[in-house]
Design an enzyme around this catalytic site. Sequence first.
Site, PDB file in Angstrom:
ATOM      1  N   PRO A  57       1.062  -1.552   0.110  1.00 60.11           N
ATOM      2  CA  PRO A  57      -0.045  -0.203  -0.317  1.00 60.11           C
ATOM      3  C   PRO A  57       0.606   1.015  -0.362  1.00 60.11           C
ATOM      4  CG  PRO A  57       0.387  -0.794   2.651  1.00 60.11           C
ATOM      5  CD  PRO A  57       0.641  -1.906   1.314  1.00 60.11           C
ATOM      6  N   ASP A  96      -2.199   3.123   2.508  1.00 58.19           N
ATOM      7  CA  ASP A  96      -1.692   3.496   3.294  1.00 58.19           C
ATOM      8  C   ASP A  96      -2.609   4.997   3.963  1.00 58.19           C
ATOM      9  OD1 ASP A  96       0.152   2.393   5.612  1.00 58.19           O
ATOM     10  OD2 ASP A  96       1.255   2.202   4.278  1.00 58.19           O
ATOM     11  N   TRP A 539       4.464   0.282   9.933  1.00 57.96           N
ATOM     12  CA  TRP A 539       4.892  -0.640   9.182  1.00 57.96           C
ATOM     13  C   TRP A 539       3.916  -2.366   9.459  1.00 57.96           C
ATOM     14  CZ3 TRP A 539       7.402  -0.371   4.903  1.00 57.96           C
ATOM     15  CH2 TRP A 539       7.899   0.678   4.286  1.00 57.96           C
ATOM     16  N   GLN A 575      13.127  -1.147   0.072  1.00 58.27           N
ATOM     17  CA  GLN A 575      11.946  -2.223   0.596  1.00 58.27           C
ATOM     18  C   GLN A 575      11.954  -3.654   1.270  1.00 58.27           C
ATOM     19  OE1 GLN A 575       9.201  -1.149   1.641  1.00 58.27           O
ATOM     20  NE2 GLN A 575       8.460   0.866   0.432  1.00 58.27           N
ATOM     21  N   TRP A 579       8.829  -2.612   3.826  1.00 61.48           N
ATOM     22  CA  TRP A 579       7.868  -4.000   4.433  1.00 61.48           C
ATOM     23  C   TRP A 579       8.121  -5.489   3.545  1.00 61.48           C
ATOM     24  CZ3 TRP A 579       4.893  -5.740  -0.500  1.00 61.48           C
ATOM     25  CH2 TRP A 579       3.460  -6.155   0.007  1.00 61.48           C
ATOM     26  N   LYS A 612      19.340  11.905  -6.336  1.00 62.32           N
ATOM     27  CA  LYS A 612      17.591  11.212  -6.275  1.00 62.32           C
ATOM     28  C   LYS A 612      17.197  12.353  -7.035  1.00 62.32           C
ATOM     29  CE  LYS A 612      14.742   9.570  -1.745  1.00 62.32           C
ATOM     30  NZ  LYS A 612      15.128  10.015  -0.615  1.00 62.32           N
ATOM     31  N   LYS A 615      11.221  16.660  -6.435  1.00 63.70           N
ATOM     32  CA  LYS A 615      10.478  17.455  -6.972  1.00 63.70           C
ATOM     33  C   LYS A 615      11.389  19.376  -6.510  1.00 63.70           C
ATOM     34  CE  LYS A 615       6.050  15.009  -6.033  1.00 63.70           C
ATOM     35  NZ  LYS A 615       5.169  15.473  -4.778  1.00 63.70           N
TER      36      LYS A 615
END
Length: 1231
Positions: A57, A96, A539, A575, A579, A612, A615
Amino acid sequence: MTSKRQLDRADVCRVPENINFPGEEENVLKQWRDAKVFERCSQLSKGKPKYTFYDGPPFATGLPHYGHILAGTIKDIVTRYAYQQGYHVDRRFGWDCHGLPVEFEIDKLLNIKGPEDVAKMGITAYNAECRKIVMRYADEWENVVTRVGRWIDFKNDYKTLYPWYMESIWWIFKQLFDKGLVYQGVKVMPYSTACTTSLSNFEANQNYKEVVDPCVVIALEAVTLPNTYFLVWTTTPWTLPSNFACCVHPTMTYVKVRDVKSDRLYILAESRLSYVFKTEADYEVKEKFAGQTIKGLHYKPLFPYFAQRGAEVKAFRVLVDEYVTEDSGTGIVHNAPYFGEDDYRVCLAAGLITKSSDVICPVDDSGRFTAVVTDFQGQYVKDADKNIMANLKASGNLVSSGQVKHSYPFCWRSDTPLIYKAVPSWFVRVEHMSKNLLACSSQTYWVPDFVKEKRFGNWLKDARDWAISRNRYWGTPIPIWRSPNGDETVVIGSIKQLAELSGVTVEDLHRETVDNIEIPSAIPGNPPLRRIAPVFDCWFESGSMPFAQQHFPFENEKDFMNNFPADFIAEGIDQTRGWFYTLLVISTALFNKAPFKNLIASGLVLAADGQKMSKRKKNYPDPMEVVHKYGADALRLYLINSPVVRAESLRFKEEGVRDVIKDVFLPWYNAYRFLLQNIVRYEKEDLNGKGQYTYDRARHLQNMESASVIDVWILSFKESLLEFFATEMKMYRLYTVVPRLTKFIDQLTNWYVRLNRRRIKGEMGAQQCIQSLDTLYDVLYTMVQMMAPFTPYLTEYIFQRLVLFQPADTLENPESVHYQMMPTSQRKFIRSDIERSVALMQSVVELGRVMRDRRTLPVKYPVSEIIVIHKDQQTLEEIKGLQDFILGELNVRKLTLSSDKEKYGVTLRAEPDHKTLGQRLKGNFKAVMAAIKALKDEEIQKQVAQGYFNILDQRIELDEVRVIYCTSDKVGGNFEAHSDNEVLVLMDMTPNEELLEEGLAREVINRVQKLKKKAQLIPTDPVLIYYDFNSNKAGKKEAQDTQAQLQKVMNNYTAMIKTAVKSDFLPFDQKKAASRRLIISELVDLKGVQLNLTICSLEEMQLPNVAWLNVTLASDLEPRYTNSKQASMLLQHNSSKQFITLPALRSELELLFGLYGISYNIYVVDQQQKVNELATIDKSLNGKLLVLTRSPDAIKQAQPFDVKPAPYSKFVNQSSGCTVFTENPTGHSLM
């Protein structure tokens, strides 16, 4: 597929030359929506074996980026393929909804600085604000995910805020608690003072930055050693008020030195003397000893705040541990047990603290000193550094201060520096589960494997207890109810149990609902139990999704257990500690079973500069702009055919998406277009318009017995690919599948279609034509099925058109390619021998093309001979079997095969790649370069055969050396040589007159085909093509000679040109051309000669008997006598046929429009909208348009122009050969 209007054959047979991929994707998407194709897909697979997939999610508080699109594309490909394999796949989207990402947005919005602000506002109001923004970008997410072609169910989603989802989390927690896996304790954790919450180590690792921090060397005065000080070093002066010990390495060498300047005795690591002292003259070594020697020595506290507490436990002493290093500082580390993980561990092991000790943490939730630290109370810890350093300088404990640049963790949400801080927390015991975690992990299959074995495996081996609580508000409340004294604890596992124990039935489980619910004490007279304050770390919520999304165990229990663990999950490599880890911990703790069977870990998508994506920096193009520009299929294929599918990083470059269009989609589309064009030709010419082409598989396979070797090859290649595809997709290796699929498209378009053009066009008979059409159709049809999971839009577009050529009622659910099953490989059609032979032929052709490029000799110009040399006779026989293709592709008259290299005097010479080797070998380069250049022919052959060069004990790769093939004079002719280290090819480049003339004929064909393409004509369109030379440009002797040669070519190669262009090719005839509708006319350059090509339709049209043109006025001119701005004129006198003069033309224009006394310019516009100022009057003006304007600017505003093939004004042709206008200007009758 249902749509407003079904496609039929008439719609698709005239295929446009160009295709707007994004536009067609929008059309397909609309069809999918209107016909509910995804929903229909799920209905068709009901009752089939289930393929289970878990979707990790995301938060909907931000917009999806390329990482989300990549992971979503991988999931979409795998689940689409599972459907094609006959499985039913539930594809549910998840959200999430809780935790820091949401709370931080509200804190910014409402200017909330800490817990006291939330207390004033109230949790009910605070959570209401959080709930408002949880799905802020849900619509945008659905639009983006749907537009990139991903099929997933948003209606039947799961959200971590749903009460039924939260109830399953309560059940999971109760199971863990009842198993003794939950305890309360203190843990030093990364802590965000801006968000007033602790973070997981995974979150802390997401945002490291290079920063400059203060660094200080502090003197701790020894209690039992006179004038002796232990030198400690730290980059966090704010932790010094909480100092409780210092630590040395047990075996590292330490020294006691006299500081010449202060006369103090300092103890530090020997290896760090140069850091503390500028020169050796600044100190005098007194003793050397191992760190273990000074274990247990006490020193005086730096500050008085915890002196009493320290005295009680014998703190402020030297500890030993191997975590101390000698690569920075002084070799003695200061320990503040509640501000560092190692500090806590070492002090705990030494007995200075216990797990139940009161915490020495004089810093509040917002990162400010509490009243305990009287000198710095209320100061933010980072701001207090300077004041603490000043205090220590005044007390004589500050030895030196400076700055250090290092990598430091920042809060991923607020972008502020993190601190490490002791936080009371509820833990799940994980350390004792390490073996079980590794055992469960071993049951899983990861792509790529190294992520599981190394990155994930190492994390599991060192697994630490998991702090699952957060002192926040918007999350699933931890369901622990306790008595005020802590003697009674009740853990709730369901809404029903809460109602039974409290008498309160709830429909929501957030804090504002459950915090005030009390459970009566089981002990008479005792106060009721109330819920503890913390909520679950988000988490824990996402790691519970396999169970909670099904509301397990309250609903769907049987279905869940039958399909657990999941067949597949996929997310980014970041992840691994997120996750993927939390899924495994919870599943192992509950069932001692891995929660998934197969996993794809993708790499990171970075900006083009390797940074990276940000924005703030705007260092990457907006994903939807890329989709609107190039299409979702192109973006999908670019991402999937990149290193990220191997868990490596990708530097995203927009031109890479563009190249997918150019290198993959356009050739693929053109192959499809070529098929349909030739189906039309076959129906029109071979069937005489009395029948239709339909693909007949039985006919196709029956004809394979007598098929061309190239048909056998492409079918074998297809079946080999299907076999490879099935094997690799079963192993989830997308990174091997996609390159083979794109290679197949290349083999189909750049080899099969090229080599088969004449057969497909019917030039070798109807039987050969139908066989090659069947083969091309079969391959394209299979290809759209294979590519459907990867490029769902383009495959749908092509499938819906190809399926019209299938026999009626032979295909189930023909509305969409995504309803179809994946075809299986027919091994009987795999011919490895032919695939090898064709690969050899391709090598020869590619080597020949390189040699032509070296001599800048286009393939249009034939050469007399090509010689192929290989030592293996069998290989030469295989090449000979395909010689027609070699001769045709390279336009060569003769192929000679030989195994004798010496016969042709071919020798090898080696040249180093200066740039590559120079950078790599540096100082050794000159010697290696000389040795490479000195290599003899036999030595080069030997080194090439072993696969690399060994020069002066240096391994040199083959691509770092250029092997040059030289021919001797004894072979005669003008030969060029080239090799791919398997076959050696020589090509005779000696020119002769006949070959040159054929080359010129091919140049003419090329110009005609380009002009037909420009006019958007298809090969079967009936047209006439006229040619003539522009004599005005042939004044020079050289141009005249070339024109004469070209005229000879036109005469001698007329038949060849006609066959190639499929139209009559005639010298220009003014009278005949004038009677036809003009389609296009263009002046082209051919070897310096101006060749005028004119294409007319076969239909005759009424045109004036003499040369004519049309006239129009631009916007800055108005007619004086009429309202019409358009007229027509005759350029020749009716009687003499002489062309009028320029003054006469102007005079007639003034008469037509009444332009007396007005200055104007005259411009000529041709059929291609080219504009030139009128300079002279001749036959080239016939049928063109004159535009009259006062200024050049007006001509620009008037574009595009209405250039008609016939006069604007009405006219009649008289029997005498004269032409008379009956109106002029238009609408103004002259009768």
